[in-house]
Enzyme design. Structure first.
Site, PDB file in Angstrom:
ATOM      1  N   ASP A 100      43.818  50.898  51.395  1.00  0.00           N
ATOM      2  CA  ASP A 100      43.909  52.225  50.788  1.00  0.00           C
ATOM      3  C   ASP A 100      42.617  52.997  51.000  1.00  0.00           C
ATOM      4  OD1 ASP A 100      42.064  51.577  48.682  1.00  0.00           O
ATOM      5  OD2 ASP A 100      43.691  50.727  47.494  1.00  0.00           O
TER       6      ASP A 100
ATOM      7  N   LYS B 174      46.084  56.669  49.029  1.00  0.00           N
ATOM      8  CA  LYS B 174      46.686  57.612  48.096  1.00  0.00           C
ATOM      9  C   LYS B 174      45.608  58.510  47.526  1.00  0.00           C
ATOM     10  CE  LYS B 174      50.242  54.285  46.741  1.00  0.00           C
ATOM     11  NZ  LYS B 174      49.748  53.201  47.581  1.00  0.00           N
TER      12      LYS B 174
ATOM     13  N   MET C 294      40.512  57.946  37.196  1.00  0.00           N
ATOM     14  CA  MET C 294      41.402  59.026  37.662  1.00  0.00           C
ATOM     15  C   MET C 294      41.576  60.106  36.596  1.00  0.00           C
ATOM     16  SD  MET C 294      44.230  56.415  39.306  1.00  0.00           S
ATOM     17  CE  MET C 294      44.203  55.426  37.784  1.00  0.00           C
TER      18      MET C 294
END
Length: 287
Positions: A55, A77, A191
């Protein structure tokens, strides 16, 4: 004369372990970015893999260590913009294993801490694919340490909570704010940039002082590390003014006051620290 047989050192022992079997998947944590924080087992596996599914949070420095003959498949992502949907990533791991590849699913941080490693492991079990999991240093621990923030401290924080600041399919951020606002703890939001207004509103509404220290850490442990200290009241303004972008951790708690005196330089760069914030006492320690 010393006739004792030579004993292999730890590194030799680790690197001599049996390689990945064909048809097996290793879900591996790559840590927060600094290749020096990669575990010996993680290094062994990425150098043996035939296929590496990685990732965007895996640093370029770590990707330089993988088997040069391995097939590299990027499924990175970004918040709100998935390069490859999770369901397709799950299917990909199964397909590679069925094709008798030795597969490493390489993930930033730790695969079982907000890394969706659990979802991938469940899918492998459902499809009768052998797998193993190799933990990594989670971003909260690595980034906080490099920024001089002890996540727990006997004087200031007797517990630490890792919190997701992003919900699946843009659902509202529904957390136990009353518990998170309680004193003597550290809260680390992964996040959380997009939901920073919600974090500020809910924590202060449930009793946490607007003067509570907050640290923002972008790309921690790497040469691109960007860190700023602020308060809950000024969190949103700091994000905009400093131009923070994902991946950024938001660390909330009194331990943030220790950052100025304990911070270490990021790899490859000189130590830097933002101008002392009014919320910090002289010397950076709690008043």
């Amino acid at each position: 004369m010393n006739k004792r047989p030579h004993k292999k050192c730890l590194v030799e022992f680790q690197m001599a372990e049996q390689p990945l079997r064909v048809g097996e998947v290793a879900i591996v944590g790559a840590g927060p970015g600094d290749p020096g924080l990669l575990t010996l087992r993680a290094l062994m596996l990425i150098q043996q893999a035939d296929a590496i599914v990685y990732d965007r949070l895996v640093s370029p420095e770590i990707m330089e260590l993988v088997n040069p003959k391995a097939e590299l498949i990027h499924v990175g992502k970004a918040s709100g913009c998935h390069y490859v949907p999770q369901e397709e990533t799950n299917e990909l791991l199964v397909q590679l294993a069925v094709r008798q590849r030795r597969v490493v699913r390489l993930k930033g941080g730790d695969p079982y801490i907000f890394g969706r490693g659990g979802e991938e492991a469940e899918f492998l079990v459902e499809n009768d694919i052998d797998f193993q999991v190799v933990p990594g240093i989670t971003s909260a621990a690595g980034c906080a340490s490099y920024c001089g923030i002890p996540l727990t401290h006997r004087d200031y924080a007797q517990s630490v909570t890792f919190v997701t600041g992003h919900r699946k399919a843009d659902h509202s951020l529904e957390l136990n704010w009353q518990v998170l606002a309680a004193p003597n703890q550290t809260r680390v939001f992964y996040m959380g940039l997009h939901n920073a207004p919600t974090i500020v509103r809910e924590l202060t509404a449930h009793g946490l002082s607007r003067r509570c220290p907050v640290a923002l850490v972008e790309r921690g442990t790497t040469p691109q590390q960007h860190m700023a200290v602020t308060t809950l009241a000024e969190l949103e303004a700091t994000i905009i003014r400093e131009g923070f972008q994902p991946p950024t951790l938001i660390i909330v708690g009194e331990v943030v006051k220790l950052a100025e005196s304990l911070a270490q330089p990021a790899p490859g760069e000189r130590a830097s620290f933002p101008a002392r914030h009014p919320a910090l006492s002289s010397g950076g320690r709690p008043a």
